[in-house]
Design an enzyme around this catalytic site. Structure first.
Site, short mmCIF file in Angstrom:
data_model
loop_
_atom_site.label_atom_id
_atom_site.label_comp_id
_atom_site.label_asym_id
_atom_site.label_seq_id
_atom_site.Cartn_x
_atom_site.Cartn_y
_atom_site.Cartn_z
CE LYS A 83 -3.90 2.06 2.74
NZ LYS A 83 -4.64 1.79 3.78
CB SER A 160 -8.09 3.98 2.83
OG SER A 160 -7.33 3.28 3.67
CB SER A 184 -8.67 1.00 5.75
OG SER A 184 -9.36 2.27 5.58
N1 GLN Z 1 -13.26 4.69 6.24
C1 GLN Z 1 -12.71 5.13 7.34
C2 GLN Z 1 -12.24 6.70 7.29
O1 GLN Z 1 -12.56 7.19 6.26
C3 GLN Z 1 -11.69 4.27 7.66
C4 GLN Z 1 -10.24 4.77 6.88
C5 GLN Z 1 -9.03 4.02 7.33
O2 GLN Z 1 -9.36 2.89 8.23
N2 GLN Z 1 -7.91 4.14 6.99
O3 GLN Z 1 -11.69 7.35 8.17
#
Ligand code: GLN
Length: 493
Positions: A83, A160, A184
């Site tokens: 990532k 994400s 995410s």
């Molecule tokens: N979807 C969540 C956010 O937008 C979690 C994102 C994540 O876990 N990096 O904050």
């Protein structure tokens, strides 16, 4: 030769050990798959030449280690994706943000350093939501990632870590690193029919991982199977003196936990995870999951986590607060983008306005607001108190059970563009996953079924802090019972 990209990581490692194929052959097969998958937009940066070199070096290393009677690394010769939130020495790392420009870190994140030391071959840097803020991978300044699973139109892979999930689901790599601040790893795993585990906070070093919300961020893998996720996590985890929140503990043998019996294990079903408007299919799937675990010898107990409804609001105060502080460093002075203004303040303003996307700017504004004098007590402090209550709910549940079974997400993957202009609906995606981050607990998503449209759905197991072992045991029992082997049709190549 069979298609090497269809192998699981475990089988690929075995195949190389037996001499059935080399890392170079395995890597070439994956590079070819990546080259044919541009439509998925899963990678921001390809490192195919580097991967070929690493594969060649790995094959040579295997020969000399064999000669000397030693053991090869845990990931020796395995082509994987990283990532683009993990700093990789000399390889562009931009967190899918324009503000980092073409930043090439002069250092390696501890997690990827561990994996390199174990023999990883890196195929490239995977796309994500900008600074890991999002649930659909549509906030990336490199364009949305497309889910290999389709329904007449392009679907999001979740976020994400959408690039990681999409690449693993499409067999572009044998596994990938990911991060989870509010879901995410688990939500994109659920959206793509892959496995994703977020370990206990502190298991994986955050050093060299671009920070979003430091008290919630945790690295973990996305993989094809539960066992593959254990193999990857085993390499990624471990104490690191460079991260003050890293846990100075041995990494247990999680791979052996996969497939172990769950007889007598107590599985809790939290009643508050039944929410209004959740599709009946997901409710039914949850019931099916309960049956599967019962049939495998677990005892089902019904538990209550009374503060669950406050988790999402608390998360969307704490995460932006920490983000607003972490992102203050991007000011155009030291690295990345710099847009000159009339004076110093003007340069800050223009750099940050042009460098950050809309979602990141929204989070910075919310975060700055909840931390400002006069609002700090009303929002930030309050959210921290709610966080303690949520952690206490879990502690009370552990008196009754060893792990919890819940749906991973309230929906199947949705169409690109569907929710992008409605942040509240988008935030609701994280309703079942943020609690584990707020309490620092391990959670895994396992693909178990397809919905009526043929799209993947996952179930989540949450465990006690540091008890990934139980999580892996329960997850592999679910995996065995579900027998999920479906793969997306290959429309992209
Ligand atoms: N979807 C969540 C956010 O937008 C979690 C994102 C994540 O876990 N990096 O904050």
């Amino acid at each position: 030769m069979t298609d090497l990209t269809k192998l699981t990581l475990a089988d690929a490692l075995d195949g190389m050990a037996k001499g059935d194929f080399s890392s170079v052959e395995l890597t070439d097969a994956h590079i070819k798959a990546c080259e044919g998958a541009g439509k998925l937009n899963a990678f921001i940066t390809d490192t195919h030449d580097l991967a070929r070199e690493q594969a060649k070096a790995s094959d040579a290393r295997r020969v000399s280690i064999k000669k000397s009677g030693g053991t090869v690394g845990k990931l020796e010769g395995a082509p994987l994706g990283v990532k683009d939130l993990f700093c990789t020495e000399g390889v562009k790392t931009c967190a899918a943000s324009k503000i980092l420009g073409d930043f090439q870190p002069p250092y390696e994140s501890s997690v990827t350093a561990n994996m390199k030391a174990d023999g990883m071959v890196m195929l490239g840097k995977l796309n994500l939501d900008e600074f890991a803020m999002g649930s659909s991978n549509e906030t990336s300044s490199y364009g949305p990632v497309i889910n290999p699973w389709r329904k007449n139109e392009d679907l999001v892979p979740g976020g994400s870590s959408g690039g990681s999930a999409s690449a693993v689901a499409a067999d572009l790599c044998l596994g990938a690193t990911a991060t989870d601040t509010g879901g995410s790893i688990r939500q994109p795993a659920s959206f793509t029919g892959t496995v994703g585990i977020k370990p206990t906070y502190g298991r994986c070093s955050r050093w060299g991982v671009v920070a979003f919300a430091s008290s919630l961020d945790q690295a973990g893998p996305i993989a094809k199977t539960v066992k593959d996720s254990a193999i990857l996590l085993q390499s990624m985890a471990g104490y690191d003196a460079k991260d003050s929140t890293s846990l100075d503990l041995e990494v247990p043998d999680w791979v052996s936990a996969c497939g172990a019996s769950i007889k007598g294990m107590k599985i809790g079903i939290p009643k508050e995870y039944t929410i209004e408007g959740m599709p009946k299919e997901i409710e039914d799937l949850w019931q099916q999951g309960i049956k599967w675990l019962e049939e495998a010898g677990a005892e089902i107990v019904h538990v209550s986590l009374p503060h669950t409804k406050y988790a999402l609001p608390a998360y969307y105060v704490v995460a932006p607060a920490e983000a607003s502080s972490n992102l203050a460093r991007y000011d155009g002075m030291r690295y990345g983008l710099r847009v000159e203004g009339e004076n110093l303040a003007g340069t800050y303003e223009r750099t940050r306005t042009e460098g950050f996307g809309a979602e990141v700017r929204r989070r910075i504004m919310i975060g700055t607001y909840v931390l400002s004098a006069g609002y700090y007590d009303a929002y930030y402090l309050r959210a921290q108190k709610v966080r303690t209550k949520i952690a206490d709910d879990f502690k009370a549940a552990w008196e009754q059970c060893d792990a919890l079974l819940t749906p991973t997400c309230p929906s199947a993957p949705f169409a690109v563009g569907r929710k992008v202009n409605d942040p509240i609906t988008m935030y609701l995606n994280d309703i079942f996953t943020v609690t584990a981050n707020l309490a620092g607990l391990p959670g895994i998503s396992v693909p178990v079924s397809l919905d009526k449209d043929g799209l993947p759905l996952g179930l989540q197991i949450i465990g006690r802090a540091l008890d990934e072992e139980t999580v892996f045991k329960a997850a592999s029992a679910l995996e065995d019972a579900a027998g999920f082997t479906a793969k997306p049709e290959k429309w992209w190549a």
